[in-house]
Design a protein around this motif. Structure first.
Motif, PDB file in Angstrom:
ATOM      1  N   MET A 132       0.832  -1.203   0.000  1.00  0.00           N
ATOM      2  CA  MET A 132       0.000   0.000   0.000  1.00  0.00           C
ATOM      3  C   MET A 132       0.869   1.257   0.000  1.00  0.00           C
ATOM      4  O   MET A 132       0.552   2.253  -0.645  1.00  0.00           O
ATOM      5  N   TRP A 133       1.975   1.189   0.750  1.00  0.00           N
ATOM      6  CA  TRP A 133       2.897   2.326   0.804  1.00  0.00           C
ATOM      7  C   TRP A 133       3.458   2.613  -0.583  1.00  0.00           C
ATOM      8  O   TRP A 133       3.475   3.757  -1.044  1.00  0.00           O
ATOM      9  N   ALA A 134       3.886   1.545  -1.255  1.00  0.00           N
ATOM     10  CA  ALA A 134       4.416   1.703  -2.609  1.00  0.00           C
ATOM     11  C   ALA A 134       3.321   2.209  -3.538  1.00  0.00           C
ATOM     12  O   ALA A 134       3.555   3.080  -4.384  1.00  0.00           O
ATOM     13  N   ALA A 135       2.109   1.671  -3.362  1.00  0.00           N
ATOM     14  CA  ALA A 135       0.987   2.075  -4.224  1.00  0.00           C
ATOM     15  C   ALA A 135       0.692   3.561  -4.040  1.00  0.00           C
ATOM     16  O   ALA A 135       0.419   4.268  -5.004  1.00  0.00           O
ATOM     17  N   LEU A 136       0.796   4.019  -2.774  1.00  0.00           N
ATOM     18  CA  LEU A 136       0.594   5.440  -2.501  1.00  0.00           C
ATOM     19  C   LEU A 136       1.582   6.291  -3.284  1.00  0.00           C
ATOM     20  O   LEU A 136       1.292   7.413  -3.677  1.00  0.00           O
ATOM     21  N   HIS A 137       2.765   5.750  -3.484  1.00  0.00           N
ATOM     22  CA  HIS A 137       3.776   6.479  -4.244  1.00  0.00           C
ATOM     23  C   HIS A 137       3.724   6.141  -5.728  1.00  0.00           C
ATOM     24  O   HIS A 137       4.634   6.457  -6.474  1.00  0.00           O
ATOM     25  N   GLY A 138       2.671   5.439  -6.103  1.00  0.00           N
ATOM     26  CA  GLY A 138       2.494   5.133  -7.515  1.00  0.00           C
ATOM     27  C   GLY A 138       3.406   4.037  -8.032  1.00  0.00           C
ATOM     28  O   GLY A 138       3.746   4.014  -9.205  1.00  0.00           O
ATOM     29  N   GLU A 139       3.826   3.127  -7.150  1.00  0.00           N
ATOM     30  CA  GLU A 139       4.674   2.032  -7.632  1.00  0.00           C
ATOM     31  C   GLU A 139       3.945   0.711  -7.471  1.00  0.00           C
ATOM     32  O   GLU A 139       3.518   0.345  -6.392  1.00  0.00           O
ATOM     33  N   PHE A 140       3.790   0.019  -8.563  1.00  0.00           N
ATOM     34  CA  PHE A 140       3.031  -1.226  -8.536  1.00  0.00           C
ATOM     35  C   PHE A 140       3.846  -2.407  -9.039  1.00  0.00           C
ATOM     36  O   PHE A 140       3.301  -3.426  -9.419  1.00  0.00           O
ATOM     37  N   GLY A 141       5.147  -2.267  -9.084  1.00  0.00           N
ATOM     38  CA  GLY A 141       5.952  -3.382  -9.535  1.00  0.00           C
ATOM     39  C   GLY A 141       6.086  -3.440 -11.043  1.00  0.00           C
ATOM     40  O   GLY A 141       5.828  -2.464 -11.747  1.00  0.00           O
ATOM     41  N   ILE A 142       6.465  -4.642 -11.512  1.00  0.00           N
ATOM     42  CA  ILE A 142       6.802  -4.800 -12.919  1.00  0.00           C
ATOM     43  C   ILE A 142       5.838  -5.777 -13.574  1.00  0.00           C
ATOM     44  O   ILE A 142       5.515  -6.811 -13.008  1.00  0.00           O
ATOM     45  N   SER A 143       5.355  -5.412 -14.751  1.00  0.00           N
ATOM     46  CA  SER A 143       4.416  -6.279 -15.469  1.00  0.00           C
ATOM     47  C   SER A 143       5.090  -7.588 -15.842  1.00  0.00           C
ATOM     48  O   SER A 143       6.199  -7.602 -16.362  1.00  0.00           O
ATOM     49  N   TYR A 144       4.415  -8.704 -15.560  1.00  0.00           N
ATOM     50  CA  TYR A 144       4.969 -10.013 -15.936  1.00  0.00           C
ATOM     51  C   TYR A 144       5.033 -10.155 -17.449  1.00  0.00           C
ATOM     52  O   TYR A 144       5.919 -10.785 -17.992  1.00  0.00           O
ATOM     53  N   ARG A 145       4.043  -9.555 -18.118  1.00  0.00           N
ATOM     54  CA  ARG A 145       3.918  -9.791 -19.553  1.00  0.00           C
ATOM     55  C   ARG A 145       4.882  -8.915 -20.345  1.00  0.00           C
ATOM     56  O   ARG A 145       5.539  -9.370 -21.277  1.00  0.00           O
ATOM     57  N   LEU A 146       4.962  -7.629 -19.971  1.00  0.00           N
ATOM     58  CA  LEU A 146       5.743  -6.706 -20.780  1.00  0.00           C
ATOM     59  C   LEU A 146       7.094  -6.380 -20.158  1.00  0.00           C
ATOM     60  O   LEU A 146       7.887  -5.679 -20.756  1.00  0.00           O
ATOM     61  N   ALA A 147       7.332  -6.881 -18.916  1.00  0.00           N
ATOM     62  CA  ALA A 147       8.597  -6.656 -18.221  1.00  0.00           C
ATOM     63  C   ALA A 147       8.956  -5.182 -18.132  1.00  0.00           C
ATOM     64  O   ALA A 147      10.095  -4.789 -18.327  1.00  0.00           O
ATOM     65  N   ARG A 148       7.942  -4.329 -17.891  1.00  0.00           N
ATOM     66  CA  ARG A 148       8.197  -2.904 -17.705  1.00  0.00           C
ATOM     67  C   ARG A 148       7.432  -2.447 -16.464  1.00  0.00           C
ATOM     68  O   ARG A 148       6.444  -3.069 -16.090  1.00  0.00           O
ATOM     69  N   PRO A 149       7.872  -1.354 -15.823  1.00  0.00           N
ATOM     70  CA  PRO A 149       7.140  -0.887 -14.634  1.00  0.00           C
ATOM     71  C   PRO A 149       5.681  -0.600 -14.970  1.00  0.00           C
ATOM     72  O   PRO A 149       5.383   0.043 -15.975  1.00  0.00           O
ATOM     73  N   VAL A 150       4.779  -1.125 -14.103  1.00  0.00           N
ATOM     74  CA  VAL A 150       3.351  -0.976 -14.347  1.00  0.00           C
ATOM     75  C   VAL A 150       2.951   0.491 -14.394  1.00  0.00           C
ATOM     76  O   VAL A 150       2.121   0.904 -15.205  1.00  0.00           O
ATOM     77  N   THR A 151       3.564   1.292 -13.529  1.00  0.00           N
ATOM     78  CA  THR A 151       3.220   2.715 -13.475  1.00  0.00           C
ATOM     79  C   THR A 151       3.459   3.388 -14.821  1.00  0.00           C
ATOM     80  O   THR A 151       2.641   4.168 -15.292  1.00  0.00           O
ATOM     81  N   ASP A 152       4.591   3.065 -15.446  1.00  0.00           N
ATOM     82  CA  ASP A 152       4.881   3.649 -16.756  1.00  0.00           C
ATOM     83  C   ASP A 152       3.833   3.241 -17.774  1.00  0.00           C
ATOM     84  O   ASP A 152       3.355   4.059 -18.567  1.00  0.00           O
ATOM     85  N   LEU A 153       3.486   1.939 -17.738  1.00  0.00           N
ATOM     86  CA  LEU A 153       2.513   1.431 -18.702  1.00  0.00           C
ATOM     87  C   LEU A 153       1.186   2.171 -18.562  1.00  0.00           C
ATOM     88  O   LEU A 153       0.600   2.619 -19.542  1.00  0.00           O
ATOM     89  N   LEU A 154       0.725   2.286 -17.298  1.00  0.00           N
ATOM     90  CA  LEU A 154      -0.560   2.948 -17.066  1.00  0.00           C
ATOM     91  C   LEU A 154      -0.483   4.424 -17.451  1.00  0.00           C
ATOM     92  O   LEU A 154      -1.395   4.966 -18.072  1.00  0.00           O
ATOM     93  N   ALA A 155       0.637   5.080 -17.083  1.00  0.00           N
ATOM     94  CA  ALA A 155       0.773   6.506 -17.374  1.00  0.00           C
ATOM     95  C   ALA A 155       0.760   6.753 -18.878  1.00  0.00           C
ATOM     96  O   ALA A 155       0.191   7.739 -19.353  1.00  0.00           O
ATOM     97  N   GLU A 156       1.373   5.825 -19.636  1.00  0.00           N
ATOM     98  CA  GLU A 156       1.398   5.962 -21.087  1.00  0.00           C
ATOM     99  C   GLU A 156       0.000   5.896 -21.680  1.00  0.00           C
ATOM    100  O   GLU A 156      -0.310   6.561 -22.658  1.00  0.00           O
ATOM    101  N   ARG A 157      -0.815   5.013 -21.074  1.00  0.00           N
ATOM    102  CA  ARG A 157      -2.112   4.750 -21.677  1.00  0.00           C
ATOM    103  C   ARG A 157      -3.236   5.568 -21.083  1.00  0.00           C
ATOM    104  O   ARG A 157      -4.338   5.582 -21.615  1.00  0.00           O
ATOM    105  N   MET A 158      -2.939   6.245 -19.990  1.00  0.00           N
ATOM    106  CA  MET A 158      -4.013   6.992 -19.341  1.00  0.00           C
ATOM    107  C   MET A 158      -4.598   8.090 -20.232  1.00  0.00           C
ATOM    108  O   MET A 158      -5.822   8.232 -20.295  1.00  0.00           O
TER     109      MET A 158
END
Lengths: 303, 322
Positions: free
Chosen positions: B68-94
């Motif tokens: 939750m602490w990491a999520a508060l800072h916008g960090e959700f780990g790395i996508s298993y499928r695309l091997a990139r930070p989830v935050t970047d992926l979401l930010a790109e597509r938002m």
């Protein structure tokens, strides 16, 4: 026999006969149901029988087109499967999943609603808060998520085999709060009635009072919501299958057929998508209209 | 007013915490990220090191708190499928999803409210009946089928509008927009109509029902008796009083728009968060699913908050201090 005669004489049957919309909807629904139930006997082809497929028959347009063939009234798909037969078998699958998931939602909703309404207190507060939280999210999102999680949790080799059950579970879980809230509301009212008091005085157990005394008296609205939810559940299944997380092409529901046909939209083979789509709309529309009618017919205020 | 906002925010916190717990439970119990990330060829020492690095050797609630602490800072780990930070992926597509949802909502409101007012005022007119039948069809058609039909008519048969993607996009450092080019705007039309149609019919029916209700009330009769113009009565008096339920439904429907953008984005291959989510569900990419879930729940909570605050702005009766 007398039960049928009594039903034909009832207010509900009268209002049914007097409502052209309900009659129309029932007729359409009856035709679709008959086609689905009798599919193994009346469908022109068996789309699940791979041996009968012939690639030479692929992409044939409907019969009224110049290139259409009599044996494939609504045309064929890319594998040479007859669209009409595919729809008849597909509706079977869609209906089974729709009905099963609504039953699942009803059973879960009744259990939670009875318990929350009868027990009250902390249990009631917690259960209803959970229902509220879930209701803020659209059902389709919940179903999609549950489906994703369950699929991820299951071992790979069980995916294909359990896909139907997973779908029923995901869709059922996305609809239980409506039932729980309704049942809880009626249970709260019934709990204070004399007959419940009397049952308690005789010393019946809480479980018995809930199941044999309160339950029959709170079922009415459940059926109405159940009918309307059935339409939504069928749409949910179609949407999930269309998104590619529902049933695989080996056991195609109506949604899967639409998904398959969608790939051929640009090459001009519109019939692969449009006919299953039309069937889906007619099915859901007739169920919804019947549900609306049932709601009005059972509402004493509108009589 | 301030107390009201605070109590609302406090009510929202448990919701987000519970959703976060569910999202984290998905992480913890679904699949094994270690085996997924290591592949097939690894030593025991590598496995232990990765377990430690991911923090999987700690107690469940410690891990949850960290998540939750990491999520508060916008960090959700790395996508298993695309091997990139989830935050970047979401930010790109938002941007794609938000522009689509915004256009769809504006479309739904701009067409739905006037049509509702019209059918409410002239409810026996032939055109009103046509609108009502049209809206009944709009409610019964599933979203993906509307999309397919629109593609068939406008992209395949008439060939006037593009059927997939965002068209030409202008890129800024943190945002990409399709609003500034003709191609981008054209690509926006079909998805936005598909997504907004259900909301539009809903708003139209709602405004119509409310108008019928309000037009019968005494203060409308009184306004007529005072000799006010039709325009002033219909819009100044009647429409204004229909707005509270409309704002509620329209606000809550923004959630629906975000959810159904999943379907619309799949139909039109719109490169937004919904499409990312569906692709993640198909292969059980848990980090993306968890991040999407947390983000959506925060969004829903915010929407509910804004809707509550809008009541205050629209309905003076609610401003009375209790």
């Amino acid at each position: 026999m007398s039960a049928i005669a009594r039903w034909l004489d009832s207010d509900v049957a009268y209002s049914f006969r007097r409502s052209p919309v309900a009659l129309m909807a029932a007729l359409v629904l009856a035709i679709i149901l008959a086609g689905a139930v009798l599919a193994p006997w009346i469908a022109p082809h068996n789309p699940l029988d791979l041996a009968s497929l012939n690639l030479m028959d692929s992409r044939i347009p409907p019969v009224w087109d110049a290139e259409g063939q009599r044996s494939f009234p609504l045309g064929t798909d890319d594998q040479g499967r007859d669209i009409l037969s595919g729809i008849m078998y597909g509706v079977r699958i869609s209906l089974v999943i729709g009905v099963a998931s609504v039953i699942f939602a009803i059973v879960a909703g009744i259990a939670v609603g009875l318990l929350a309404g009868y027990a009250g207190g902390v249990l009631d507060a917690v259960l209803m808060r959970v229902a509220d939280i879930q209701l803020t999210f659209p059902a389709i999102l919940i179903a999609l998520l549950v489906d994703g999680v369950v699929t991820a949790a299951l071992p790979q080799e069980m995916h294909e085999r359990l896909k139907t059950q997973v779908l029923i579970f995901s869709i059922g879980i996305s609809f239980w709060p409506q039932f729980a809230r309704t049942v809880r509301g009626s249970t709260l009212v019934e709990r204070g009635r004399e007959y419940v008091m009397a049952a308690r005085v005789i010393g019946l157990s809480s479980g018995r009072i809930m199941l044999t005394h309160i339950l029959p008296n709170v079922l009415g609205p459940v059926f109405v919501i159940g009918t309307l939810t059935l339409g939504l559940a069928i749409l949910s299944e179609a949407t999930l299958s269309f998104l590619g997380v529902g049933l695989p092409p080996s056991s195609p529901s109506v949604g899967t057929l639409i998904r398959i046909g969608n790939d051929f939209l640009f090459s001009g083979e519109w019939w692969m998508t449009i006919f299953p789509g039309l069937t889906l709309v007619l099915l859901v529309l007739s169920i919804n209209l019947l549900g609306d009618w049932l709601r009005d017919a059972l509402n004493p205020k509108l009589r | 007013m301030f107390a009201f906002i605070v109590s609302r925010v406090l009510q929202a916190v448990p919701v987000v915490l519970v959703v976060g717990l569910i999202a984290y439970a998905m992480f913890a119990f679904v699949g094994d990220p270690v085996t997924i990330m290591l592949g097939t060829d690894y030593t025991e020492a590598q496995r232990v090191a990765l377990v430690k690095q991911l923090g999987l050797d700690q107690p469940f609630f410690v891990q949850y708190a960290k998540f939750m602490w990491a999520a508060l800072h916008g960090e959700f780990g790395i996508s298993y499928r695309l091997a990139r930070p989830v935050t970047d992926l979401l930010a790109e597509r938002m941007p794609a999803t938000l522009e689509l949802a915004l256009t769809a909502s504006v479309f739904a409101l701009l067409i739905g409210v006037p049509m509702g007012v019209y059918t409410g005022i002239y409810r026996t007119a032939f055109s009103s009946r046509v609108f009502m039948i049209f809206s009944l069809i709009g409610v019964s058609l599933p979203t993906f089928l509307i999309g397919i039909l629109l593609i068939l008519v406008f992209s395949v048969w008439l060939q006037v509008l593009p059927s997939f993607g965002r068209g030409d996009v202008v890129r800024f450092p943190h945002w990409s927009t399709g609003f500034l080019t003709t191609g981008g705007l054209k690509a926006l039309i079909l998805p936005a109509v598909t997504l907004g149609l259900f909301q539009m019919t809903l708003i139209m029916r709602l405004v119509r029902a409310e108008m019928l209700e309000v037009l019968r009330s005494d203060y409308i009769k009184f306004a007529r008796a005072r000799g006010l113009g039709t325009r002033a009565i219909n819009f100044g008096h009647a429409l204004r009083n229909t707005l509270v339920p409309v704002i509620t439904i329209a606000g809550l429907q923004i959630g629906g728009i975000i959810a159904f953008s999943i379907v619309t984005e799949t139909v039109f291959q719109w490169p937004g968060m919904g499409l990312l989510f569906v692709q993640s569900v198909q292969v059980a990419d848990v980090p993306v699913m968890a991040a999407y879930l947390v983000m959506i729940s925060v969004l829903f909570v915010l929407i509910n908050l804004v809707v509550d605050l809008l009541y205050y702005a629209v309905d003076p009766r609610l401003r009375v201090v209790r």
